[in-house]
Scaffold this motif. Structure first.
Motif, mmCIF file in Angstrom:
data_model
loop_
_atom_site.group_PDB
_atom_site.id
_atom_site.type_symbol
_atom_site.label_atom_id
_atom_site.label_comp_id
_atom_site.label_asym_id
_atom_site.label_seq_id
_atom_site.Cartn_x
_atom_site.Cartn_y
_atom_site.Cartn_z
ATOM 1 N N GLY A 130 -20.143 -47.146 -18.804
ATOM 2 C CA GLY A 130 -21.248 -46.852 -19.762
ATOM 3 C C GLY A 130 -20.550 -45.963 -20.811
ATOM 4 O O GLY A 130 -20.967 -46.478 -22.164
ATOM 5 N N ALA A 131 -19.962 -44.925 -20.695
ATOM 6 C CA ALA A 131 -19.482 -44.316 -21.741
ATOM 7 C C ALA A 131 -18.099 -45.140 -22.490
ATOM 8 O O ALA A 131 -18.220 -45.179 -23.706
ATOM 9 N N HIS A 132 -17.583 -46.073 -21.832
ATOM 10 C CA HIS A 132 -16.724 -46.965 -22.457
ATOM 11 C C HIS A 132 -17.310 -48.110 -23.077
ATOM 12 O O HIS A 132 -16.834 -48.606 -24.149
ATOM 13 N N LEU A 133 -18.594 -48.426 -22.747
ATOM 14 C CA LEU A 133 -19.394 -49.261 -23.333
ATOM 15 C C LEU A 133 -19.539 -48.900 -24.880
ATOM 16 O O LEU A 133 -19.726 -49.393 -26.154
ATOM 17 N N VAL A 134 -20.174 -47.611 -25.108
ATOM 18 C CA VAL A 134 -20.397 -46.943 -26.131
ATOM 19 C C VAL A 134 -19.112 -46.767 -27.058
ATOM 20 O O VAL A 134 -19.112 -47.108 -28.238
ATOM 21 N N THR A 189 -6.506 -37.181 -14.764
ATOM 22 C CA THR A 189 -7.043 -36.397 -15.563
ATOM 23 C C THR A 189 -7.980 -35.476 -15.048
ATOM 24 O O THR A 189 -8.034 -34.354 -15.221
ATOM 25 N N PHE A 190 -8.738 -35.909 -14.292
ATOM 26 C CA PHE A 190 -10.017 -35.089 -13.875
ATOM 27 C C PHE A 190 -9.908 -34.747 -12.102
ATOM 28 O O PHE A 190 -10.839 -34.182 -11.789
ATOM 29 N N HIS A 191 -9.047 -35.294 -11.467
ATOM 30 C CA HIS A 191 -8.848 -35.071 -10.232
ATOM 31 C C HIS A 191 -10.033 -35.367 -9.306
ATOM 32 O O HIS A 191 -10.522 -34.565 -8.493
ATOM 33 N N GLU A 192 -10.546 -36.548 -9.601
ATOM 34 C CA GLU A 192 -11.790 -36.876 -8.776
ATOM 35 C C GLU A 192 -11.525 -38.244 -8.248
ATOM 36 O O GLU A 192 -10.339 -38.897 -8.492
ATOM 37 N N LYS A 193 -12.260 -38.884 -7.170
ATOM 38 C CA LYS A 193 -12.152 -40.067 -6.554
ATOM 39 C C LYS A 193 -12.963 -41.037 -7.353
ATOM 40 O O LYS A 193 -13.823 -40.502 -7.900
ATOM 41 N N THR A 194 -12.467 -42.254 -7.360
ATOM 42 C CA THR A 194 -13.267 -43.387 -7.967
ATOM 43 C C THR A 194 -14.541 -43.463 -7.189
ATOM 44 O O THR A 194 -14.457 -43.518 -5.977
ATOM 45 N N SER A 195 -15.519 -43.865 -7.754
ATOM 46 C CA SER A 195 -16.914 -44.038 -6.948
ATOM 47 C C SER A 195 -17.824 -45.163 -7.858
ATOM 48 O O SER A 195 -17.506 -45.232 -8.835
ATOM 49 N N ALA A 196 -18.380 -45.598 -7.059
ATOM 50 C CA ALA A 196 -19.459 -46.486 -8.041
ATOM 51 C C ALA A 196 -20.068 -45.715 -8.987
ATOM 52 O O ALA A 196 -20.420 -46.083 -10.134
ATOM 53 N N ARG A 197 -20.587 -44.433 -8.686
ATOM 54 C CA ARG A 197 -21.370 -43.765 -9.609
ATOM 55 C C ARG A 197 -20.447 -43.267 -10.918
ATOM 56 O O ARG A 197 -20.881 -43.469 -11.886
ATOM 57 N N ASN A 198 -19.374 -42.725 -10.739
ATOM 58 C CA ASN A 198 -18.434 -42.445 -11.933
ATOM 59 C C ASN A 198 -18.051 -43.672 -12.531
ATOM 60 O O ASN A 198 -17.534 -43.631 -13.555
ATOM 61 N N GLY A 199 -17.721 -44.806 -11.814
ATOM 62 C CA GLY A 199 -17.468 -46.112 -12.288
ATOM 63 C C GLY A 199 -18.160 -46.761 -13.233
ATOM 64 O O GLY A 199 -18.087 -46.934 -14.428
ATOM 65 N N LEU A 207 -17.338 -37.971 -23.877
ATOM 66 C CA LEU A 207 -18.134 -38.938 -23.226
ATOM 67 C C LEU A 207 -17.690 -38.982 -21.739
ATOM 68 O O LEU A 207 -18.306 -38.886 -20.719
ATOM 69 N N VAL A 208 -16.550 -39.337 -21.654
ATOM 70 C CA VAL A 208 -15.604 -39.394 -20.441
ATOM 71 C C VAL A 208 -15.596 -37.963 -19.512
ATOM 72 O O VAL A 208 -15.949 -38.179 -18.445
ATOM 73 N N ARG A 209 -15.624 -37.097 -20.161
ATOM 74 C CA ARG A 209 -15.477 -35.667 -19.466
ATOM 75 C C ARG A 209 -16.995 -35.487 -18.879
ATOM 76 O O ARG A 209 -17.119 -35.054 -17.784
ATOM 77 N N THR A 210 -18.065 -35.843 -19.609
ATOM 78 C CA THR A 210 -19.309 -35.856 -19.236
ATOM 79 C C THR A 210 -19.652 -36.531 -17.990
ATOM 80 O O THR A 210 -20.132 -36.177 -16.862
ATOM 81 N N VAL A 211 -19.091 -37.778 -17.930
ATOM 82 C CA VAL A 211 -19.218 -38.608 -16.628
ATOM 83 C C VAL A 211 -18.565 -37.945 -15.729
ATOM 84 O O VAL A 211 -19.062 -38.095 -14.433
ATOM 85 N N PHE A 212 -17.395 -37.542 -15.538
ATOM 86 C CA PHE A 212 -16.694 -36.966 -14.308
ATOM 87 C C PHE A 212 -17.050 -35.536 -14.110
ATOM 88 O O PHE A 212 -16.840 -35.189 -12.825
#
Length: 136
Positions: A87-91, A72-82, A128-133
């Motif tokens: 957090g976004a998915h907890l909400v 979706t966002f063409h980003e690498k997984t990382s501790a930060r975005n994880g 929420l998720v777009r804000t994270v990435f």
């Protein structure tokens, strides 16, 4: 290319990027929702509906994180975005479980309540998720 043309080009490209993200988010979200619902549907016959709903959510969450980052966002997984995604998915999960029980309380069937939840939770989750990435 002058500044005005460059600015217009940048705005158009940004809108196209967001539109592409929205389409890819829809594909990933639909897949995650299908996985979540399938797991829930099978388990709700044998265990408490809230536990079945949660197990489905958690398993689809794991797949969703990987696909959201890479596809979706063409980003690498990382501790930060994880952590941000979690957090976004907890909400989002709290919204899901409250709405799920609310729709059950209203009398919606156990099979239809999760679908009603998605109508409200999906747009909220995209923001929420777009804000994270895109903001971390």
């Amino acid at each position: 290319m002058n500044y005005a043309n460059f600015t217009t080009f940048a705005v158009v490209m940004r809108k196209n990027e967001t539109f592409g993200e929205l389409i890819r988010f829809g594909i990933v979200g639909t897949t995650a929702a299908a996985v979540h619902y399938a797991i829930y549907w099978v388990l709700q016959h044998w265990i408490n509906v809230n536990i079945a709903y949660t197990v489905g959510y958690v398993l689809s969450f794991l797949m969703n994180y990987y696909l959201s980052a890479h596809f979706t966002f063409h980003e690498k997984t990382s501790a930060r975005n994880g952590i941000g995604f979690g957090g976004a998915h907890l909400v989002n999960y709290l919204l899901h479980i409250v709405l799920f029980n609310f729709f059950l309380w209203l009398g919606l069937s156990r099979e239809l309540a999760p679908i009603a939840v998605l109508a409200i939770a999906v747009p909220t989750n995209f923001v929420l998720v777009r804000t994270v990435f895109k903001r971390l």
